[in-house]
Design a protein around this motif. Structure first.
Motif, mmCIF file in Angstrom:
data_model
loop_
_atom_site.group_PDB
_atom_site.id
_atom_site.type_symbol
_atom_site.label_atom_id
_atom_site.label_comp_id
_atom_site.label_asym_id
_atom_site.label_seq_id
_atom_site.Cartn_x
_atom_site.Cartn_y
_atom_site.Cartn_z
ATOM 1 N N TYR A 93 1.019 -1.078 -0.073
ATOM 2 C CA TYR A 93 0.308 -0.088 -0.110
ATOM 3 C C TYR A 93 1.357 1.317 -0.118
ATOM 4 C CZ TYR A 93 1.080 -0.483 4.975
ATOM 5 O OH TYR A 93 1.354 -0.860 6.143
ATOM 6 N N PHE A 94 0.323 2.347 -0.251
ATOM 7 C CA PHE A 94 0.445 4.341 -0.005
ATOM 8 C C PHE A 94 0.268 4.449 1.409
ATOM 9 C CE2 PHE A 94 1.293 8.221 -1.264
ATOM 10 C CZ PHE A 94 2.877 7.871 -1.489
ATOM 11 N N PHE A 95 0.894 4.920 2.135
ATOM 12 C CA PHE A 95 1.117 5.603 3.123
ATOM 13 C C PHE A 95 1.449 7.016 3.276
ATOM 14 C CE2 PHE A 95 2.733 7.054 7.404
ATOM 15 C CZ PHE A 95 2.144 6.674 8.088
ATOM 16 N N THR A 96 0.395 7.374 4.203
ATOM 17 C CA THR A 96 1.084 9.196 4.303
ATOM 18 C C THR A 96 0.346 9.504 5.278
ATOM 19 O OG1 THR A 96 -1.651 9.680 3.350
ATOM 20 C CG2 THR A 96 0.064 10.058 1.829
ATOM 21 N N ALA A 97 1.046 9.748 6.455
ATOM 22 C CA ALA A 97 0.425 10.629 7.851
ATOM 23 C C ALA A 97 0.782 12.163 7.955
ATOM 24 C CB ALA A 97 1.798 10.559 8.280
ATOM 25 N N GLU A 98 0.128 12.527 8.602
ATOM 26 C CA GLU A 98 0.256 14.495 8.696
ATOM 27 C C GLU A 98 -0.679 14.598 10.057
ATOM 28 O OE1 GLU A 98 -2.526 16.669 5.828
ATOM 29 O OE2 GLU A 98 -3.689 14.740 5.333
ATOM 30 N N MET A 99 -0.271 15.698 10.111
ATOM 31 C CA MET A 99 -0.422 16.194 11.727
ATOM 32 C C MET A 99 -1.529 16.952 11.314
ATOM 33 S SD MET A 99 0.732 14.362 14.379
ATOM 34 C CE MET A 99 0.093 15.708 15.325
ATOM 35 N N ALA A 100 -2.910 17.348 12.060
ATOM 36 C CA ALA A 100 -3.239 17.701 12.226
ATOM 37 C C ALA A 100 -5.029 18.117 13.173
ATOM 38 C CB ALA A 100 -5.095 17.458 11.154
ATOM 39 N N ASP A 101 -4.643 19.523 14.148
ATOM 40 C CA ASP A 101 -5.544 20.017 15.300
ATOM 41 C C ASP A 101 -4.321 18.854 16.381
ATOM 42 O OD1 ASP A 101 -6.429 21.946 13.871
ATOM 43 O OD2 ASP A 101 -8.110 20.286 13.183
ATOM 44 N N ASP A 102 -3.765 18.535 16.292
ATOM 45 C CA ASP A 102 -2.782 17.397 16.692
ATOM 46 C C ASP A 102 -3.249 16.253 17.226
ATOM 47 O OD1 ASP A 102 -0.539 17.993 18.849
ATOM 48 O OD2 ASP A 102 -2.278 17.526 21.037
ATOM 49 N N MET A 106 -3.069 9.208 9.850
ATOM 50 C CA MET A 106 -2.041 7.970 8.644
ATOM 51 C C MET A 106 -3.668 7.639 8.040
ATOM 52 S SD MET A 106 -0.116 5.954 11.711
ATOM 53 C CE MET A 106 -1.442 5.989 12.673
ATOM 54 N N ILE A 107 -3.558 7.842 6.551
ATOM 55 C CA ILE A 107 -4.362 7.052 5.267
ATOM 56 C C ILE A 107 -3.269 5.809 4.634
ATOM 57 C CG2 ILE A 107 -4.989 7.778 3.064
ATOM 58 C CD1 ILE A 107 -5.903 10.243 4.370
ATOM 59 N N CYS A 108 -3.669 4.381 4.256
ATOM 60 C CA CYS A 108 -2.848 3.707 3.314
ATOM 61 C C CYS A 108 -4.052 3.813 2.271
ATOM 62 C CB CYS A 108 -2.717 2.594 4.437
ATOM 63 S SG CYS A 108 -1.934 3.013 5.675
ATOM 64 N N VAL A 109 -3.681 3.551 1.375
ATOM 65 C CA VAL A 109 -4.540 3.080 0.452
ATOM 66 C C VAL A 109 -3.677 1.947 -0.873
ATOM 67 C CG1 VAL A 109 -5.125 3.798 -2.238
ATOM 68 C CG2 VAL A 109 -4.547 5.527 -0.139
ATOM 69 N N THR A 110 -4.277 0.540 -0.818
ATOM 70 C CA THR A 110 -4.211 -0.392 -1.781
ATOM 71 C C THR A 110 -3.707 0.359 -3.183
ATOM 72 O OG1 THR A 110 -6.273 -1.226 -1.587
ATOM 73 C CG2 THR A 110 -4.380 -1.279 0.238
ATOM 74 N N PRO A 111 -3.303 -0.982 -4.064
ATOM 75 C CA PRO A 111 -2.961 -0.920 -5.356
ATOM 76 C C PRO A 111 -4.323 -0.605 -6.153
ATOM 77 C CG PRO A 111 -1.931 -1.566 -5.064
ATOM 78 C CD PRO A 111 -2.067 -1.404 -3.509
ATOM 79 N N GLY A 112 -4.396 -0.308 -7.501
ATOM 80 C CA GLY A 112 -5.255 -0.640 -8.235
ATOM 81 C C GLY A 112 -6.027 0.022 -8.655
ATOM 82 N N GLU A 113 -7.244 0.139 -9.225
ATOM 83 C CA GLU A 113 -8.232 0.153 -9.436
ATOM 84 C C GLU A 113 -10.122 0.108 -8.698
ATOM 85 O OE1 GLU A 113 -12.017 -0.022 -13.052
ATOM 86 O OE2 GLU A 113 -9.474 0.150 -14.143
ATOM 87 N N LYS A 114 -9.795 -0.731 -8.111
ATOM 88 C CA LYS A 114 -10.425 -0.940 -6.493
ATOM 89 C C LYS A 114 -9.947 -0.512 -5.873
ATOM 90 C CE LYS A 114 -13.848 -3.485 -9.354
ATOM 91 N NZ LYS A 114 -14.710 -4.060 -9.118
ATOM 92 N N LYS A 119 -8.278 5.088 6.947
ATOM 93 C CA LYS A 119 -7.848 6.251 7.428
ATOM 94 C C LYS A 119 -7.803 5.945 8.962
ATOM 95 C CE LYS A 119 -9.382 10.703 8.124
ATOM 96 N NZ LYS A 119 -10.070 11.635 7.355
ATOM 97 N N ARG A 120 -6.811 5.998 9.006
ATOM 98 C CA ARG A 120 -6.774 6.169 11.284
ATOM 99 C C ARG A 120 -6.162 6.714 11.588
ATOM 100 N NH1 ARG A 120 -2.993 0.953 13.210
ATOM 101 N NH2 ARG A 120 -5.195 0.147 12.944
ATOM 102 N N VAL A 121 -6.959 7.900 12.545
ATOM 103 C CA VAL A 121 -7.380 9.095 13.346
ATOM 104 C C VAL A 121 -6.896 8.736 15.138
ATOM 105 C CG1 VAL A 121 -8.114 11.509 13.708
ATOM 106 C CG2 VAL A 121 -8.923 10.733 12.094
ATOM 107 N N SER A 122 -5.724 9.358 15.016
ATOM 108 C CA SER A 122 -4.798 8.629 16.517
ATOM 109 C C SER A 122 -4.927 10.021 16.699
ATOM 110 C CB SER A 122 -3.810 8.397 16.139
ATOM 111 O OG SER A 122 -4.076 7.141 16.151
ATOM 112 N N GLY A 123 -4.845 9.990 18.510
ATOM 113 C CA GLY A 123 -4.812 11.351 19.910
ATOM 114 C C GLY A 123 -3.762 11.536 20.663
ATOM 115 N N ARG A 124 -2.975 12.627 20.391
ATOM 116 C CA ARG A 124 -1.525 12.883 21.481
ATOM 117 C C ARG A 124 -2.550 12.163 22.993
ATOM 118 N NH1 ARG A 124 2.670 14.689 19.999
ATOM 119 N NH2 ARG A 124 1.786 16.287 17.862
#
Length: 125
Positions: A93-102, A106-114, A119-124
């Motif tokens: 999969y393709f992984f991205t992570a960013e911070m927003a409002d503390d 994290m978002i992981c997207v598997t390849p392909g048309e489908k 999406k996983r949201v974690s708090g500090r």
């Protein structure tokens, strides 16, 4: 820096679908995943854990390095950061992570048309 800290799962979307698409069904848990990010400049240690299990990778932004997926597959990759977002192509999969409002998002997207977008949201904590 912005990512350093310890975070606990608050919400997630498409978890079961993602596990099925990546063959990680045995990783399914009802525990709240804890993510710990240690950051020293461009050097990171990224760890996810639940009781009885832990997975960790170390990387330096912009440098090719040997990594290991949660399935135990070793691969080479370069973790990048653009506009405050970390990105890495894992074998499954393709992984991205960013911070927003503390919150660590994290978002992981598997390849392909489908492809499945998990999406996983974690708090500090």
């Amino acid at each position: 820096m912005a990512f350093a800290g310890k975070y606990q799962l608050e919400s997630q979307e498409n978890y079961d679908e993602f596990l099925e698409a990546t063959g990680l069904q045995t990783a399914k848990t009802d525990h709240k995943v804890v993510t710990e990010v240690v950051q020293d400049g461009d050097n990171f240690t990224w760890t996810q854990s639940i009781p009885g299990w832990s997975w960790s990778i170390k990387f330096t932004l912009g440098q090719d390095c040997e990594l290991e997926s949660m399935k135990g597959v070793k691969f080479r990759g370069t973790v990048t950061m653009k506009d405050g977002k970390i990105a890495l192509q894992f074998p499954e999969y393709f992984f991205t992570a960013e911070m927003a409002d503390d919150k660590l998002i994290m978002i992981c997207v598997t390849p392909g048309e489908k492809g499945v977008a998990f999406k996983r949201v974690s708090g500090r904590i």
